[in-house]
Design a protein around this motif. Structure first.
Motif, PDB file in Angstrom:
ATOM      1  N   PRO A   1       0.735  -1.408  -0.090  1.00 30.64           N
ATOM      2  CA  PRO A   1       0.119  -0.053   0.027  1.00 30.64           C
ATOM      3  C   PRO A   1       0.870   1.228   0.042  1.00 30.64           C
ATOM      4  O   PRO A   1       1.844   1.203   0.643  1.00 30.64           O
ATOM      5  N   LYS A   2       0.279   2.315  -0.526  1.00 31.09           N
ATOM      6  CA  LYS A   2       1.040   3.549  -0.446  1.00 31.09           C
ATOM      7  C   LYS A   2       1.081   4.145   0.836  1.00 31.09           C
ATOM      8  O   LYS A   2      -0.089   3.863   1.507  1.00 31.09           O
ATOM      9  N   ILE A   3       1.999   4.872   1.171  1.00 34.90           N
ATOM     10  CA  ILE A   3       2.183   5.426   2.626  1.00 34.90           C
ATOM     11  C   ILE A   3       1.320   6.960   2.429  1.00 34.90           C
ATOM     12  O   ILE A   3       1.250   7.646   1.580  1.00 34.90           O
ATOM     13  N   SER A   4       0.384   6.827   3.389  1.00 35.56           N
ATOM     14  CA  SER A   4      -0.608   8.219   3.491  1.00 35.56           C
ATOM     15  C   SER A   4      -0.036   9.153   4.395  1.00 35.56           C
ATOM     16  O   SER A   4      -0.142  10.393   4.099  1.00 35.56           O
ATOM     17  N   LYS A   5       0.763   8.753   5.464  1.00 37.85           N
ATOM     18  CA  LYS A   5       1.338   9.828   6.174  1.00 37.85           C
ATOM     19  C   LYS A   5       2.845   8.762   6.780  1.00 37.85           C
ATOM     20  O   LYS A   5       2.895   7.908   6.694  1.00 37.85           O
ATOM     21  N   PHE A   6       3.713   9.829   7.102  1.00 39.70           N
ATOM     22  CA  PHE A   6       5.073   9.313   7.498  1.00 39.70           C
ATOM     23  C   PHE A   6       5.328   9.145   8.925  1.00 39.70           C
ATOM     24  O   PHE A   6       5.693   9.805   9.750  1.00 39.70           O
ATOM     25  N   ASP A   7       4.580   7.940   9.175  1.00 39.78           N
ATOM     26  CA  ASP A   7       4.715   7.404  10.818  1.00 39.78           C
ATOM     27  C   ASP A   7       5.172   5.988  10.875  1.00 39.78           C
ATOM     28  O   ASP A   7       4.911   5.262   9.734  1.00 39.78           O
ATOM     29  N   ASP A   8       5.710   5.615  11.549  1.00 41.87           N
ATOM     30  CA  ASP A   8       6.181   3.989  12.136  1.00 41.87           C
ATOM     31  C   ASP A   8       5.053   2.989  11.337  1.00 41.87           C
ATOM     32  O   ASP A   8       5.489   2.174  10.651  1.00 41.87           O
ATOM     33  N   GLU A   9       3.809   3.207  11.576  1.00 40.53           N
ATOM     34  CA  GLU A   9       2.813   2.379  11.233  1.00 40.53           C
ATOM     35  C   GLU A   9       2.455   2.128   9.772  1.00 40.53           C
ATOM     36  O   GLU A   9       2.568   1.063   9.074  1.00 40.53           O
ATOM     37  N   GLU A  10       2.320   3.505   9.375  1.00 45.10           N
ATOM     38  CA  GLU A  10       2.229   3.398   7.835  1.00 45.10           C
ATOM     39  C   GLU A  10       3.553   2.983   7.074  1.00 45.10           C
ATOM     40  O   GLU A  10       3.353   2.174   5.955  1.00 45.10           O
ATOM     41  N   ILE A  11       4.756   3.532   7.468  1.00 41.41           N
ATOM     42  CA  ILE A  11       6.086   2.949   6.885  1.00 41.41           C
ATOM     43  C   ILE A  11       6.153   1.633   6.999  1.00 41.41           C
ATOM     44  O   ILE A  11       6.223   0.686   6.169  1.00 41.41           O
ATOM     45  N   GLY A  12       5.611   1.039   8.091  1.00 37.50           N
ATOM     46  CA  GLY A  12       5.631  -0.643   8.129  1.00 37.50           C
ATOM     47  C   GLY A  12       4.790  -1.414   7.322  1.00 37.50           C
ATOM     48  O   GLY A  12       5.199  -2.429   7.007  1.00 37.50           O
ATOM     49  N   LYS A  13       3.555  -0.636   6.881  1.00 32.55           N
ATOM     50  CA  LYS A  13       2.742  -1.461   6.052  1.00 32.55           C
ATOM     51  C   LYS A  13       3.256  -1.678   4.571  1.00 32.55           C
ATOM     52  O   LYS A  13       3.058  -2.343   3.941  1.00 32.55           O
TER      53      LYS A  13
END
Length: 137
Positions: free
Chosen positions: A115-127
Motif C-alpha cells: 500500500p502507498k504511505i498516506s502519512k510518514f509514521d512508523d505504522e504507515e511505513i511498516g505497512k
C-alpha cells in the motif's frame, strides 16, 4: 571503419539481457544519454523503452501512470526474460507530486502489492515495507 568493426565484434556482456533502458523522447538529455548508454553497453533494441513524457523533475500521478508506468509495464510483459535492472536516463522525471514518491521506486515496485504511505509514521511505513527488507536474497 575499424572502430565500427571492433564494436560489432566485441563480446556482449551476459548480464545485458537483464537490463531495460528507459529513454524520454521529450528530453534531449535523455536521448543523448540513452544513445550513449545503448551504444557503449550494446543494449538490444527490444530492451529499450522510448517514453514521451514531461521533461521535468516532477509529474502528477496520472502522467506517471500513463506515460511512464504503462510503457514500462508493456515492455516488461513482452520480454521473455526477467529484468533485474531498469535504467532511467537523465531527463526522465524523478518524482511524483502526490506523495513525493520517486519514479524509480514506483517502477521497481509496480508489481508488488504494497500500500502507498498516506502519512510518514512508523505504522504507515511498516505497512509499505519491502518484503525483501532484512533478507539475504
Amino acid at each position: 571503419m575499424v572502430a565500427f568493426l571492433l564494436f560489432c565484434l566485441a563480446p556482449k556482456s551476459p548480464d545485458i539481457d537483464r537490463v531495460l533502458l528507459v529513454i524520454n523522447q521529450s528530453s534531449p538529455d535523455s536521448v543523448h544519454v540513452g544513445t550513449y548508454y545503448y551504444s557503449k553497453r550494446r543494449i538490444p533494441r527490444n530492451q529499450i523503452v522510448f517514453i514521451n513524457t514531461d521533461a521535468t523533475e516532477e509529474v502528477t500521478t496520472a502522467v506517471f501512470e500513463s506515460t511512464i508506468e504503462q510503457p514500462v509495464r508493456k515492455a516488461v510483459a513482452s520480454y521473455r526474460k526477467r529484468f533485474d535492472f531498469i535504467v532511467m536516463t537523465k531527463g526522465v522525471p524523478i518524482r511524483v507530486k502526490e506523495g513525493g514518491y520517486s519514479v524509480d521506486a514506483l517502477v521497481a515496485s509496480m508489481d508488488m502489492n504494497t500500500p502507498k504511505i498516506s502519512k510518514f509514521d512508523d505504522e504507515e511505513i511498516g505497512k509499505a515495507r519491502s518484503p525483501y527488507f532484512g533478507k539475504n536474497e
